[in-house]
Design a protein around this motif. Structure first.
Motif, PDB file in Angstrom:
ATOM      1  N   VAL A   1       0.847  -1.200   0.000  1.00 22.96           N
ATOM      2  CA  VAL A   1       0.000   0.000   0.000  1.00 22.96           C
ATOM      3  C   VAL A   1       0.882   1.249   0.000  1.00 22.96           C
ATOM      4  O   VAL A   1       0.667   2.191  -0.778  1.00 22.96           O
ATOM      5  CB  VAL A   1      -0.942   0.004   1.222  1.00 22.96           C
ATOM      6  N   GLY A   2       1.901   1.242   0.852  1.00 24.92           N
ATOM      7  CA  GLY A   2       2.793   2.396   0.933  1.00 24.92           C
ATOM      8  C   GLY A   2       3.556   2.631  -0.355  1.00 24.92           C
ATOM      9  O   GLY A   2       3.672   3.760  -0.847  1.00 24.92           O
ATOM     10  N   ARG A   3       4.076   1.552  -0.915  1.00 23.47           N
ATOM     11  CA  ARG A   3       4.844   1.707  -2.161  1.00 23.47           C
ATOM     12  C   ARG A   3       3.952   2.209  -3.293  1.00 23.47           C
ATOM     13  O   ARG A   3       4.354   3.082  -4.079  1.00 23.47           O
ATOM     14  CB  ARG A   3       5.499   0.368  -2.547  1.00 23.47           C
ATOM     15  N   GLN A   4       2.745   1.663  -3.375  1.00 26.36           N
ATOM     16  CA  GLN A   4       1.851   2.104  -4.442  1.00 26.36           C
ATOM     17  C   GLN A   4       1.455   3.561  -4.260  1.00 26.36           C
ATOM     18  O   GLN A   4       1.260   4.285  -5.248  1.00 26.36           O
ATOM     19  CB  GLN A   4       0.610   1.204  -4.505  1.00 26.36           C
ATOM     20  N   ALA A   5       1.339   4.003  -3.000  1.00 21.44           N
ATOM     21  CA  ALA A   5       1.023   5.414  -2.764  1.00 21.44           C
ATOM     22  C   ALA A   5       2.150   6.291  -3.302  1.00 21.44           C
ATOM     23  O   ALA A   5       1.902   7.317  -3.951  1.00 21.44           O
ATOM     24  CB  ALA A   5       0.810   5.659  -1.268  1.00 21.44           C
ATOM     25  N   VAL A   6       3.398   5.892  -3.070  1.00 22.07           N
ATOM     26  CA  VAL A   6       4.543   6.655  -3.581  1.00 22.07           C
ATOM     27  C   VAL A   6       4.535   6.652  -5.107  1.00 22.07           C
ATOM     28  O   VAL A   6       4.653   7.702  -5.765  1.00 22.07           O
ATOM     29  CB  VAL A   6       5.882   6.057  -3.062  1.00 22.07           C
ATOM     30  N   MET A   7       4.374   5.478  -5.677  1.00 22.60           N
ATOM     31  CA  MET A   7       4.525   5.355  -7.128  1.00 22.60           C
ATOM     32  C   MET A   7       3.329   5.956  -7.878  1.00 22.60           C
ATOM     33  O   MET A   7       3.437   6.295  -9.062  1.00 22.60           O
ATOM     34  CB  MET A   7       4.746   3.883  -7.507  1.00 22.60           C
ATOM     35  N   ALA A   8       2.191   6.118  -7.178  1.00 21.20           N
ATOM     36  CA  ALA A   8       1.026   6.742  -7.807  1.00 21.20           C
ATOM     37  C   ALA A   8       1.133   8.269  -7.799  1.00 21.20           C
ATOM     38  O   ALA A   8       0.375   8.945  -8.505  1.00 21.20           O
ATOM     39  CB  ALA A   8      -0.249   6.308  -7.080  1.00 21.20           C
ATOM     40  N   ASP A   9       2.079   8.792  -7.031  1.00 14.91           N
ATOM     41  CA  ASP A   9       2.260  10.252  -7.005  1.00 14.91           C
ATOM     42  C   ASP A   9       2.917  10.676  -8.328  1.00 14.91           C
ATOM     43  O   ASP A   9       3.998  10.180  -8.668  1.00 14.91           O
ATOM     44  CB  ASP A   9       3.156  10.610  -5.805  1.00 14.91           C
ATOM     45  N   PRO A  10       2.281  11.584  -9.106  1.00 15.56           N
ATOM     46  CA  PRO A  10       2.860  11.964 -10.405  1.00 15.56           C
ATOM     47  C   PRO A  10       4.277  12.526 -10.274  1.00 15.56           C
ATOM     48  O   PRO A  10       5.067  12.452 -11.223  1.00 15.56           O
ATOM     49  CB  PRO A  10       1.894  13.008 -10.954  1.00 15.56           C
ATOM     50  N   ASN A  11       4.620  13.043  -9.111  1.00 18.44           N
ATOM     51  CA  ASN A  11       5.972  13.563  -8.914  1.00 18.44           C
ATOM     52  C   ASN A  11       7.028  12.465  -8.786  1.00 18.44           C
ATOM     53  O   ASN A  11       8.225  12.762  -8.777  1.00 18.44           O
ATOM     54  CB  ASN A  11       6.038  14.451  -7.663  1.00 18.44           C
ATOM     55  N   TRP A  12       6.587  11.222  -8.641  1.00 14.82           N
ATOM     56  CA  TRP A  12       7.571  10.139  -8.473  1.00 14.82           C
ATOM     57  C   TRP A  12       8.388   9.942  -9.761  1.00 14.82           C
ATOM     58  O   TRP A  12       9.596   9.723  -9.718  1.00 14.82           O
ATOM     59  CB  TRP A  12       6.869   8.840  -8.063  1.00 14.82           C
ATOM     60  N   ARG A  13       7.740   9.993 -10.919  1.00 13.55           N
ATOM     61  CA  ARG A  13       8.404   9.952 -12.237  1.00 13.55           C
ATOM     62  C   ARG A  13       9.371   8.773 -12.368  1.00 13.55           C
ATOM     63  O   ARG A  13      10.530   8.945 -12.770  1.00 13.55           O
ATOM     64  CB  ARG A  13       9.211  11.234 -12.472  1.00 13.55           C
ATOM     65  N   GLY A  14       8.907   7.592 -11.990  1.00 10.47           N
ATOM     66  CA  GLY A  14       9.769   6.419 -12.119  1.00 10.47           C
ATOM     67  C   GLY A  14      10.996   6.494 -11.225  1.00 10.47           C
ATOM     68  O   GLY A  14      11.980   5.784 -11.433  1.00 10.47           O
ATOM     69  N   GLY A  15      10.947   7.350 -10.223  1.00  9.17           N
ATOM     70  CA  GLY A  15      12.052   7.471  -9.279  1.00  9.17           C
ATOM     71  C   GLY A  15      13.002   8.610  -9.599  1.00  9.17           C
ATOM     72  O   GLY A  15      13.839   8.976  -8.759  1.00  9.17           O
ATOM     73  N   ASP A  16      12.900   9.188 -10.796  1.00 12.56           N
ATOM     74  CA  ASP A  16      13.834  10.247 -11.196  1.00 12.56           C
ATOM     75  C   ASP A  16      13.276  11.626 -10.861  1.00 12.56           C
ATOM     76  O   ASP A  16      12.830  12.368 -11.747  1.00 12.56           O
ATOM     77  CB  ASP A  16      14.139  10.138 -12.697  1.00 12.56           C
ATOM     78  N   TYR A  17      13.291  11.934  -9.586  1.00 13.74           N
ATOM     79  CA  TYR A  17      12.731  13.210  -9.122  1.00 13.74           C
ATOM     80  C   TYR A  17      13.775  14.051  -8.396  1.00 13.74           C
ATOM     81  O   TYR A  17      13.453  15.069  -7.807  1.00 13.74           O
ATOM     82  CB  TYR A  17      11.528  12.962  -8.185  1.00 13.74           C
ATOM     83  N   TYR A  18      15.037  13.620  -8.412  1.00 14.68           N
ATOM     84  CA  TYR A  18      16.000  14.254  -7.499  1.00 14.68           C
ATOM     85  C   TYR A  18      16.292  15.711  -7.851  1.00 14.68           C
ATOM     86  O   TYR A  18      16.714  16.464  -6.985  1.00 14.68           O
ATOM     87  CB  TYR A  18      17.275  13.424  -7.404  1.00 14.68           C
ATOM     88  N   ASP A  19      16.051  16.111  -9.122  1.00 18.81           N
ATOM     89  CA  ASP A  19      16.247  17.532  -9.435  1.00 18.81           C
ATOM     90  C   ASP A  19      14.911  18.258  -9.553  1.00 18.81           C
ATOM     91  O   ASP A  19      14.818  19.318 -10.162  1.00 18.81           O
ATOM     92  CB  ASP A  19      17.068  17.676 -10.724  1.00 18.81           C
TER      93      ASP A  19
END
Lengths: 195, 383
Positions: free
Chosen positions: B202-220
């Motif tokens: 549930v937690g992981r899906q909440a993170v990955m459903a956030d449009p800002n997650w972008r496949g994990g490439d959000y560091y910039d």
């Protein structure tokens, strides 16, 4: 350290370096005496969490658990001795607990209060009330002792199950008493058993 | 052997830069991971407290939980809060920094200075993000083993941990039995159950459903804070007991006299959870949350040993102290009993106690005189 008389008997007859499981070990008084006096590798099982905490705080290896349920977790013949002191009469299924002790330990020490001691008999005969004595101080409704037994009951049970009593000791007022009339004169009995 | 040399020359603690608060070390590795990948170099952020004895016999490794860090008994640099286990670790505490040399390291995959998805991938110079290899609890333990080599600690007096820290303690005892004299395992388990995995998913899906997650490439860019906050809210419920929530919040309303007939945080418990979620995203990386929850879900110590948990501890000389809490429904007492059963079957010296607390899984972090007494007594008897 002063041990309870039945524990003293048990402690005196365990050889140094033995592996011992003390079932119903309380705060680990016997275990500590065996460890410190004889280098015994002692493990304990105890139902009351405060007693377990006290025993662990003494550096003893004690597992919180119920003799009626949790002895099943121990492997066959893992110990030289399994000890059950003053606990048999509190278990739901004492016969099964005895079987488990003799499965886990190559030998077993079992001690229990003798319900056929003359004071108990007198109390019941003349008073007509469940006895409240020095060794059985609780009243009928708050006693943890739910399976009262006598020395003769125990001997008969051993015969039925084909269990050998290698030795037996009988105590009254903290002193040894004669085996002959033990069922009448002993307050406590200690048996050393093997299959 | 470098280790033998280090052990024979007592380090001068004041001058030895390996020891003290807020340390980071880059180990060349490579670290071979359970997933088949290798990691090199391996960065580990850690702290040490107390003085390492000349024979290096007094080292105690404290392992942290999912969202914990190396600041076990020192102020957190981002939140300014005191260390997360000052009740247990410090001068005169059960893990006594005046007797023990205490080590606490940020786990592999985390975000407080040890190698994790936010670290720079040496191949690209950019954050690994989801290119960071999937890790396991045992990989975390192996990385800690490399750190101990660096510190000159061949053998631990004890490894101590609660929750995921307890998993590491068990994994330590199973992976390096000769390097651990004693293990303290609190509010933990030897495997993640379907329910444990389900909550993490549930937690992981909440993170990955956030449009800002972008496949994990959000560091910039903007991080997936909303998703991570929801993940934290869901997880936080599992750390508390129903009775504890009722006692603390009941159905009390938040700064209002009546229900709003809207979707504001009417109830105190809603407001509390939102606060927990929001304050969490300030200090934790969403990708680290994915990697560490994955590591926990993969954890099954029996599976690593042919399906029999007892075989993980066969012939061990390590002494164990296992503690559970009666209101912990995340890792309930039955899980600890399973561990103790296996330890008994292996003939290991094991103590176990279930302590009473109204606070659920979180109880291991809170004031508990009984827990302190048990851990103190146990450690005094072994170290």
């Amino acid at each position: 350290m002063t041990l309870r008389p039945d524990l003293r008997v048990i402690a005196d007859h365990i050889e140094p370096g033995a592996r011992v499981l003390d079932v119903g070990c309380g705060e680990g008084t016997l275990m500590a005496a065996l460890r410190d006096g004889k280098g015994v590798d002692a493990r304990g099982l105890e139902i009351d969490p405060l007693n377990v905490a006290a025993a662990v705080a003494r550096g003893l290896s004690v597992v919180q658990g119920d003799a009626d349920v949790d002895l099943a977790d121990y492997p066959d013949g893992g110990f030289d001795y399994a000890i059950l002191s003053q606990t048999l009469q509190t278990t739901r299924a004492p016969d099964r607990v005895l079987d488990e002790l003799l499965r886990i330990g190559r030998r077993a020490f079992v001690s229990f209060p003798n319900f056929a001691h003359w004071r108990v008999r007198a109390s019941l005969l003349w008073g007509g009330r469940m006895p409240v004595t020095r060794l059985l101080p609780e009243r009928w409704y708050d006693t943890p002792n739910i399976h009262h037994l006598t020395v003769d009951d125990f001997r008969a049970h051993l015969d039925d199950r084909g269990v050998t009593a290698e030795r037996a000791w009988f105590l009254a007022r903290g002193r040894r008493t004669r085996p002959a009339a033990a069922n009448l004169l002993a307050e406590h009995a200690v048996f050393l058993l093997r299959l | 052997m470098a280790r033998a040399c280090l052990a024979s020359i007592p380090p001068t603690m004041s001058s030895d830069r390996r020891f003290g608060p807020s340390r980071t070390v880059t180990l060349s590795g490579p670290l071979r991971l359970d997933g088949g990948a290798t990691l090199a170099p391996v960065e580990i952020a850690y702290e040490t407290y107390g003085t390492l004895a000349a024979d290096a016999s007094n080292a105690v490794l404290v392992c942290h939980a999912l969202t914990g860090d190396q600041h076990v008994a020192s102020e957190h640099p981002r939140t300014g809060k005191p260390g997360w286990w000052t009740r247990m670790v410090g001068p005169g505490k059960p893990v006594d920094t005046s007797r023990h040399f205490v080590i606490c390291a940020n786990v592999l995959g985390s975000c407080m200075g040890s190698s994790g998805p936010a670290s720079a991938d040496p191949a690209t110079g950019r954050p690994y993000a989801m290119r960071f290899p999937v890790i396991t609890i045992r990989d975390m333990v192996r990385a800690q083993g490399m750190l101990l080599d660096h510190l000159g600690v061949a053998r631990l007096a004890a490894v101590v941990g609660g929750s995921m820290g307890g998993m590491q303690a068990l994994s330590w005892a199973a992976t390096y039995p000769d390097r651990v004299r004693a293990a303290v395992v609190i509010a933990s388990t030897a495997r993640h159950t379907a329910q444990n995995i389900a909550f993490h998913e549930v937690g992981r899906q909440a993170v990955m459903a956030d449009p800002n997650w972008r496949g994990g490439d959000y560091y910039d860019r903007e991080p997936p804070a909303a998703g991570l906050a929801v993940a934290r809210m869901a997880a936080h419920i599992t750390y508390l007991s129903e009775a504890g929530l009722t006692e603390k919040f009941g159905r009390k309303l938040q700064a209002r006299d009546a229900k709003s007939f809207g979707f504001d945080a009417d109830f105190q418990v809603e407001s509390y959870l939102r606060h927990q979620g929001l304050s969490f995203v300030d200090r934790f990386d969403a990708n680290s949350y994915l990697y560490i929850t994955r590591a926990m879900d993969y954890f099954d110590l029996a599976e690593e040993h042919g399906g029999r948990l007892a075989d993980a501890f066969r012939g061990t000389a390590t002494r164990f102290c296992v503690v559970s809490f009666d209101t912990d429904w995340l890792y309930p007492t039955a899980e600890s009993r399973g561990v103790v059963h296996a330890l008994n079957a292996a003939g290991a010296a094991a103590s176990f106690v279930e302590l009473s607390s109204p606070f659920g899984h979180d109880a291991f972090l809170l004031e508990s005189p009984e827990l302190s007494r048990v851990v103190d007594g146990f450690l005094r008897s072994v170290a």
